[in-house]
Design an enzyme around this catalytic site. Structure first.
Site, PDB file in Angstrom:
ATOM      1  N   SER A  67      -0.213  -2.065  -4.076  1.00 53.77           N
ATOM      2  CA  SER A  67      -0.112  -3.445  -3.578  1.00 53.77           C
ATOM      3  C   SER A  67      -1.066  -3.602  -2.415  1.00 53.77           C
ATOM      4  CB  SER A  67       1.332  -3.711  -3.107  1.00 53.77           C
ATOM      5  OG  SER A  67       1.424  -4.928  -2.405  1.00 53.77           O
ATOM      6  N   TYR A 112       8.715  -1.751   2.417  1.00 53.05           N
ATOM      7  CA  TYR A 112       7.798  -1.858   1.276  1.00 53.05           C
ATOM      8  C   TYR A 112       6.410  -1.374   1.669  1.00 53.05           C
ATOM      9  CZ  TYR A 112       5.606  -3.944  -2.873  1.00 53.05           C
ATOM     10  OH  TYR A 112       4.919  -4.148  -4.058  1.00 53.05           O
TER      11      TYR A 112
END
Length: 256
Positions: free
Chosen positions: A137, A150
């Site tokens: 990501s 995250y």
């Protein structure tokens, strides 16, 4: 000869779109996911080989890896399964959410790579090269408020891929990382525990966020390039996004 690819998280979103694209291109697709009924539907529709498993369960993952290895040589592994849980600060974040994010985004990736490398080496011996591709990501590159857990998990996945790439130098196995920005899937719905209104607000007013098929196209392209070409890291964002925390909401238009 037909090539074989394993796609994790194949029952929806980016994983499903990737499985469909590989199948359309003539690959044998082994789909790994928890939802048996979704995999069964894809088996009937595109000929996917279903492997039903919860990747956070070590014993189940080991059994699934053995089942995959028994199928024969493997040409590519796409580590797509992942996700974010919550948007709390580091101070107040739920430790259970953090553990879950590390389990799926890092530990499961490490375990699958370790278990399937022998099959990937057999695939490389047969077809000239093999591939390990992991979806990280832009959260693996830029930290943002509320993203601590995250960010930490995806930064770790990025580091894992960097170390693996060095460790496999000298073997015909490409190590590829694809780092998407905003993709309109059920990602935010999962992150917010099924709160549809909160999930919809993430994409509100953003012109043309990426789709699952945009990322799938990138994945398949990277793996189908000539074997000597390695896209080490592909960062892909919608034009409306400059960073995880910088979005244009509203129509895109040139300035006067």
């Amino acid at each position: 000869m037909t090539k074989r690819v394993v796609v994790t998280g194949a029952s929806s979103g980016i994983g499903e779109a990737t499985a469909r694209r590989f199948a359309a291109n003539g690959w044998e697709v082994v789909g790994v996911a928890r939802r048996a009924e979704r995999l069964a539907g894809l088996q009937a529709e595109i000929g996917l080989v279903p492997i039903v498993v919860d990747l956070s369960d070590d014993a189940a993952l080991a059994r699934a890896a053995a089942e995959i290895s028994a199928l024969g040589p493997l040409d590519a592994l796409v580590n797509n399964a992942g996700g974010a849980f919550g948007l709390d600060t580091v101070e107040h974040g739920d430790v259970a959410d953090w553990r879950a994010m590390f389990e799926i985004n890092v530990i499961a990736v490490k375990q699958l790579i370790g278990a399937l490398l022998p099959a990937l080496r057999r695939g490389a011996a047969e077809h000239g090269n093999a591939d390990i591709l992991t979806i990280t990501s832009i959260a693996a590159q830029v930290a943002y408020e509320g993203g601590g857990g995250y960010n930490a998990a995806k930064f770790a996945a990025h580091a894992l891929m960097g170390a693996l790439r060095l460790e496999l130098v000298g073997e015909p196995i490409r190590v590829i990382e694809v780092a998407p920005g905003m993709v309109k899937t059920d990602f935010s719905l999962v992150r917010f525990g099924g709160d549809q209104e909160r999930a919809d607000a993430v994409y509100q007013g953003v012109e043309n966020p990426l789709t699952a098929d945009d990322i799938a196209e990138t994945i398949v392209h990277a793996i189908e390039l000539p074997g000597h070409v390695n896209l080490d890291l592909v960062t892909i964002k919608p034009v409306a996004q400059g960073a995880p925390y910088k979005l244009a909401r509203g129509p895109l238009a040139p300035k006067d």
